[in-house]
Structures are given as C-alpha cells and as structure tokens.
Design an enzyme around this catalytic site. Structure first.
Site, PDB file in Angstrom:
ATOM      1  N   GLU A 187      14.081 -14.113   0.699  1.00 35.75           N
ATOM      2  CA  GLU A 187      14.851 -15.302   1.578  1.00 35.75           C
ATOM      3  C   GLU A 187      13.869 -16.800   1.392  1.00 35.75           C
ATOM      4  O   GLU A 187      13.823 -17.793   2.250  1.00 35.75           O
ATOM      5  CB  GLU A 187      14.436 -14.671   2.412  1.00 35.75           C
ATOM      6  CG  GLU A 187      15.440 -14.269   3.189  1.00 35.75           C
ATOM      7  CD  GLU A 187      15.013 -13.113   4.225  1.00 35.75           C
ATOM      8  OE1 GLU A 187      14.107 -13.653   5.387  1.00 35.75           O
ATOM      9  OE2 GLU A 187      15.784 -11.752   5.193  1.00 35.75           O
ATOM     10  N   ASP A 220       0.828  -1.665   0.081  1.00 40.47           N
ATOM     11  CA  ASP A 220       0.568  -0.161  -0.028  1.00 40.47           C
ATOM     12  C   ASP A 220       0.836   1.792  -0.193  1.00 40.47           C
ATOM     13  O   ASP A 220       1.486   1.222   1.303  1.00 40.47           O
ATOM     14  CB  ASP A 220      -0.893   0.213   1.336  1.00 40.47           C
ATOM     15  CG  ASP A 220      -1.840   0.899   1.169  1.00 40.47           C
ATOM     16  OD1 ASP A 220      -2.380   1.263   0.127  1.00 40.47           O
ATOM     17  OD2 ASP A 220      -1.993   2.024   2.044  1.00 40.47           O
TER      18      ASP A 220
HETATM   19  O1  TEU Z   1      -4.204   4.382  -1.773  1.00 36.94           O
HETATM   20  C1  TEU Z   1      -3.783   4.541  -1.350  1.00 36.94           C
HETATM   21  C2  TEU Z   1      -3.724   6.373  -2.294  1.00 36.94           C
HETATM   22  O2  TEU Z   1      -3.441   7.103  -2.243  1.00 36.94           O
HETATM   23  C3  TEU Z   1      -4.750   5.999  -3.509  1.00 36.94           C
HETATM   24  O3  TEU Z   1      -5.668   5.092  -4.066  1.00 36.94           O
HETATM   25  C4  TEU Z   1      -6.089   6.638  -2.655  1.00 36.94           C
HETATM   26  O4  TEU Z   1      -7.390   5.956  -2.116  1.00 36.94           O
HETATM   27  C5  TEU Z   1      -6.898   8.094  -3.830  1.00 36.94           C
HETATM   28  O5  TEU Z   1      -6.700   8.548  -4.149  1.00 36.94           O
HETATM   29  C6  TEU Z   1      -8.223   7.945  -2.544  1.00 36.94           C
HETATM   30  O6  TEU Z   1      -8.925   9.055  -3.603  1.00 36.94           O
HETATM   31  C7  TEU Z   1      -4.101   2.906  -0.465  1.00 36.94           C
HETATM   32  C8  TEU Z   1      -5.976   2.191  -0.411  1.00 36.94           C
HETATM   33  O7  TEU Z   1      -5.561   1.387  -1.540  1.00 36.94           O
HETATM   34  C9  TEU Z   1      -6.353   3.131  -0.182  1.00 36.94           C
HETATM   35  O8  TEU Z   1      -7.506   1.982   0.012  1.00 36.94           O
HETATM   36  C10 TEU Z   1      -6.516   3.465   1.164  1.00 36.94           C
HETATM   37  O9  TEU Z   1      -7.400   4.046   1.351  1.00 36.94           O
HETATM   38  C11 TEU Z   1      -5.327   4.125   0.591  1.00 36.94           C
HETATM   39  O10 TEU Z   1      -3.609   3.763   1.015  1.00 36.94           O
HETATM   40  C12 TEU Z   1      -4.159   4.886   3.067  1.00 36.94           C
HETATM   41  O11 TEU Z   1      -4.424   2.702   3.334  1.00 36.94           O
END
Ligand code: TEU
Length: 564
Positions: free
Chosen positions: A277, A217
C-alpha cells in the site's frame, strides 16, 4: 535494467535487491542520555558515521514498550516507544535525519508473540476458558487427570517446556498457554482474524511514520499444525547430520508442528499486501528454515522481498562447504526471482570473527562463557575479514551487524551476574546464551569506561578490555584497519555494481584451496589455505591482507578483489 538503476536507493522500488543494510541493536549502539542504555537519540547522533561507512539502510531491533525480558522481543505495546529508548518524537527525528543522509530505516515486527504484560494477554488471563479474550493466544487444557500435564511435548527455543500453567481468576490451577520462547512471551493465535487485524494496524502505523519496512521476527512460527500434535523427536538440523537433507518438506512439516507450516504463506501474503500500500517498502523474513529450496518459498514474488540467508551464516569456513552454500543459495533464490540476502552476524549468533576462531563452530544460541574453550582471536579476525570480503562481492542484498565493521569480537568471558538472555535462566546456566554479541559498541577508545558509548562511561553490559583497541576512532584513517576495509569494500561494491551483478564461479582461477568467482568483471579470490597462492594479473582493488595491499602472493585466510 542496468545495475546503475538498481543502485539508486532513492525512490527505486527494487533498492533492496542489492542494498547493504546495517543492523542496529538499539541498547548497544550509542547512548544519547548517559544512562548506560543505547537509545534513539544515540542512533541519530551517530548516523553520519554510518553514512560514511557507506550503508544504504539500517534495521533497528525492537525499541517498543516492553518489560525487556527478552531485550525488547517481548512487546507490551507495539505503537509506543519504550522510555528506555526515547519517544515517538525521537523516532520522527531519527527518520528525518536518516532521510537527509539517504539512509532508510527498517523496524522490527514481532508478530509471533507479545509480552505477557500486553493488555490483550492480561485480559486473556482475567477472562474465562473459551472466551474471545483467551482466543487471542494459545490457551489449552492440560493432559492428565487434573490437567496437570502440558498439552503436548513442545520445547521452548530458550530451553525447558513451551507451556506455562496459569491460575484461573477464581483461584484453581487452570489452563496452559503456549510460548515458543520465554514464558513472558505468549504466542498469539494467528487463526484468529482479530490477531491479523491487530498487525495490519501496527504495520500501517510505522509505515505511515516513515519506516522503510520490516524485519519480521520468527517468520516461520505464527501458524501451528492443527491439533498441536507432539513434535517427533529428531536430530537438530544445525550441526551434525542435517535433517533437511534426509527428509522431504512434507515430512519436516509433520515432524515440527510448530514451525514452517504451509498456512504461514497466507500470512506472508497479507503482510506483503500491507507494505505494498506504500511506495518502495521492504519486508525481510527471519525465516530460519532449511533446506534453501524451502527457505526460498518465503521470498516468492507475492511474499517477502528478502530472507536472511542463514544457510550461508551457519556454514563453517571450509572451502567446499562455502562453495556448496553459495551455489545452492543462488540456485534456490533465482528459481523464485529473488536475490540472496547474505549475512554473517546478528544479535542471536556468536559474532563471526569469534565463531571463525574455532575449529568447530559452537552451537548457535548456546553462547560462550568463561568456562568454555576460548577462541583464537587473531585467526578469527583474519578469517572473519576474508569471509566478509568474500560475501560483499556477491550479488544480492547483505546485512551487517553493528560492530562487525570494527572486527569486534564476542565478549566470551562475561560473568553469570551480567547475563540477561532468558536462555541462561531457562537452562540454569547450562547454555549461557546470546549476551556476548550484544555488548555496547566502543566509539572513542579510552575516553571513559565505555569507550565513548555513553558520556558517563556507563554500559548495561560491561565491555571486555580489548574493546578499547577496537574502538572506531582508533581505526579511522588507519590503513589496513577493519573499519577502512569495510569502507573500501562497500565503496567498490557500489562502484562496480556488484550487488546487482552477474555471478559465475571462476574455476580457471581456482585450485583446491581457493574459491574464485567473477561478478561484473571483478574477480574475488579467497585462500582457505594451507599455502599462499599467486595473485592473478589485473588491477588489485582491495585485499584483506596487511594494509589492504598485496603483492605477489595471497596468504591463508585472505581475500582479494581484482579488476580483470
Ligand atoms: O529469534 C528467533 C529464533 O528462533 C532464534 O534466532 C533464536 O533467538 C535462537 O535460535 C536462540 O538460540 C528471534 C529474535 O531474533 C531473537 O532475538 C528473539 O529472542 C526471538 O526471536 C524471540 O522473539
């Protein structure tokens, strides 16, 4: 090495280069205990349906212990399964079932931030400014006379400022902490070796338990520019003028001090060393960053294996734009020896069949609500199927998002009372957010109020009325259904080794309204309109048209695969 070898997912270290990976959003895939919330048991029970679909692996969005302020992307314990989804034993059972079906299981790693309920953050709040506990996160003194102003001008992705001021344990208002997302998601301080060690340990824990790897993420956010300088305001790169086409990478790094900083690559390599690993594991970056040449840096040989191709995902359904994105993708990723990892939908974007039902794509992350202009559902479904058939013929890996194999539309009229996305709350409803693509799946149309998602009919988000007709059982064995289309595409993709194939544009089959390419002797032709086109000679393998057969003409917004 022949394509055939690449396609044997079992024990093949290169399996990810050509695999089709299915994203499961655990809350909404299948409910095994009737409480209206999807869970690990639900996933295990329905896994044979995914084997039938023909995918190679699943990626599950987070199922770890969490207060669920951002649907599990706010983790309070990285090594515990949230009771909403089950137990570690349920995870082990899922892995065992997946192994039987030769399906790999990728889990989600959320290293940029934890939940504010994580023990480490609670300890940081209880400790003093300057303490080792505070140093696990990004605490800073505020600006202004009494520190009443945030340390810089950074904004949260979900709206409003990226800082929250705390009350010090002894009473007075005190330091601020950084959160690029919700205030319940404090950013870790990745300059601190203890944070790095924490994640080494978390990764090994899941890899030892049989995870095939991680989707990581926010893989562009962990390193912030030293001194945390202000963001230099700029045009948003999505939509309108693309900042990436105007500025150099060095300028972009300076303009966006929170994202894509050069120091991140050292962390990418550290992650890679951990997965290496173990045998045959994979790392997929959620690196939402442009241009493609920059994105490709995340998949250099000693960094991630895969990176979602968000350039392709964000490209509107316009012939020359799709052509440009595919050409640039293949060029950029080839230069670092990586495949492109194609994707059209996920849990953060408007489902592609709905996106494509608009002339202009609604802004990513804003979502669609009852007061927004509504999409043309039939047009979107037609284009969405054509786009998927276009994508699945390309070489490289591909990700599918649960429900897209049903042609499932976004819930576009979800009421305010049901909204859960922090975006909705942080923008006071101005941006309704991402809940519309996260609605529980319909399995058996009409069996109960949840269309078979749960035995009790409960669902944590309501389904729109149209979901009954999109249910899996209504499409099984029905010629021309989206489900049968996906099955056929995936089967043919394997048979003809397209994921590991040789791509070239086939200008000789193309006119101004179509795109045509050849991959391993299969011609893929898409008609963007406005007129039908003559279908070239050859054996028709599959088409998105009618009952998946086609005669002389390929209609508008349709794709055909032909064996030359
Ligand atoms: O997303 C990161 C991210 O920056 C975008 O996909 C964001 O959710 C979007 O631009 C909002 O408009 C990840 C995850 O996929 C998302 O579901 C989470 O909310 C976010 O990280 C935080 O962990």
């Amino acid at each position: 090495m022949t394509g055939e070898i690449l396609y044997q997912t079992k024990d093949n270290p290169e399996w990810w280069r050509s695999s089709v990976i299915y994203q499961i959003y655990p809350r909404s895939f299948a409910d095994g205990n009737g409480d209206g919330m999807g869970d690990l048991t639900g996933i295990r029970e329905r896994l044979p349906k995914l084997a039938e679909l023909g995918i190679d692996a699943i990626w599950c969005s987070p199922f770890f212990e969490s207060p669920q302020k951002d649907a599990g992307y706010d983790v309070s314990d990285y090594k515990v399964i949230d009771p909403l989804f089950g137990t570690l034993q349920d995870f082990d059972l899922l892995i065992a079932e997946a192994n039987k079906l030769n399906i790999k299981v990728i889990v989600d790693l959320v290293p940029n931030h934890s939940s504010s309920e994580h023990e480490l953050f609670k300890a940081a709040l209880a400790a003093k400014p300057g303490s080792p506990e505070r140093d696990m996160y990004m605490f800073r003194d505020g600006k202004g006379k009494n520190g009443e102003l945030p340390p810089n001008n950074w904004e949260s992705v979900f709206g409003d400022i990226a800082w929250t001021r705390i009350t010090e344990p002894d009473g007075p208002p005190g330091q601020w902490y950084l959160h690029l997302f919700d205030s319940t998601q404090p950013d870790f301080n990745w300059d601190n070796p203890k944070v790095r060690e924490l994640f080494d340990d978390v990764m090994r824990f899941w890899l030892e338990r049989g995870a095939a790897g991680f989707r990581v993420d926010v893989a562009t956010g962990m390193v912030k520019r030293a001194g945390l300088p202000d963001v230099i305001k700029q045009e948003a790169p999505m939509g309108g003028v693309s900042a990436e086409e105007i500025y150099s990478v060095a300028e972009l790094e300076e303009m966006n001090p929170a994202w894509g900083q050069p120091g991140i690559h050292e962390i990418n390599r550290r992650f890679r060393r951990i997965v290496d690993e173990f045998d045959n594991r994979v790392l997929c970056a959620e690196a939402w960053i442009g241009p493609l040449s920059r994105m490709a840096k995340w998949v250099r040989p000693d960094e991630y294996h895969q990176n979602f191709n968000f350039d392709f995902l964000g490209t509107p359904w316009v012939q020359e734009k799709i052509e440009k994105s595919v050409t640039n993708s293949i060029t950029a990723f080839s230069e670092v020896g990586a495949p492109s990892t194609w994707v059209l939908s996920n849990h953060d974007v408007i489902r592609h069949v709905t996106r494509m039902g608009y002339d202009e794509i609604p802004k990513q992350g804003d979502g669609i609500g009852p007061n927004s202009p509504q999409p043309d559902e039939a047009l979107g479904l037609r284009r969405g199927r054509a786009a998927t058939a276009f994508m699945l013929g390309l070489p490289g890996g591909a990700y599918l998002y649960q429900g897209e194999e049903l042609g499932l539309p976004e819930h576009t009229t979800l009421g305010a009372a049901y909204r859960e996305d922090p975006t909705f709350f942080r923008t006071k409803g101005e941006r309704v957010g991402r809940d519309g693509c996260r609605v529980p799946l319909p399995w058996e149309g009409g069996v109960n109020e949840s269309n078979g998602f749960s035995t009790t009919g409960q669902t944590w988000l309501p389904q729109p009325a149209s979901y009954a007709k999109y249910a899996r059982d209504r499409q099984e064995g029905v010629a021309g259904s989206t489900l049968e289309l996906y099955k056929r595409l995936l089967k043919l993709r394997k048979q003809h080794l397209l994921g590991a194939g040789n791509f070239r544009w086939a200008k000789e089959y193309q006119d101004k309204n179509t795109l045509a390419y050849v991959n391993n002797g299969v011609l893929v032709l898409t008609n963007f309109g406005p007129d039908p086109v003559v279908v070239p000679a050859g054996e028709i393998l599959v088409t998105t048209q009618h009952d998946l057969t086609v005669e002389k003409e390929l209609e508008i917004d349709q794709t055909v695969w032909i064996k030359l």
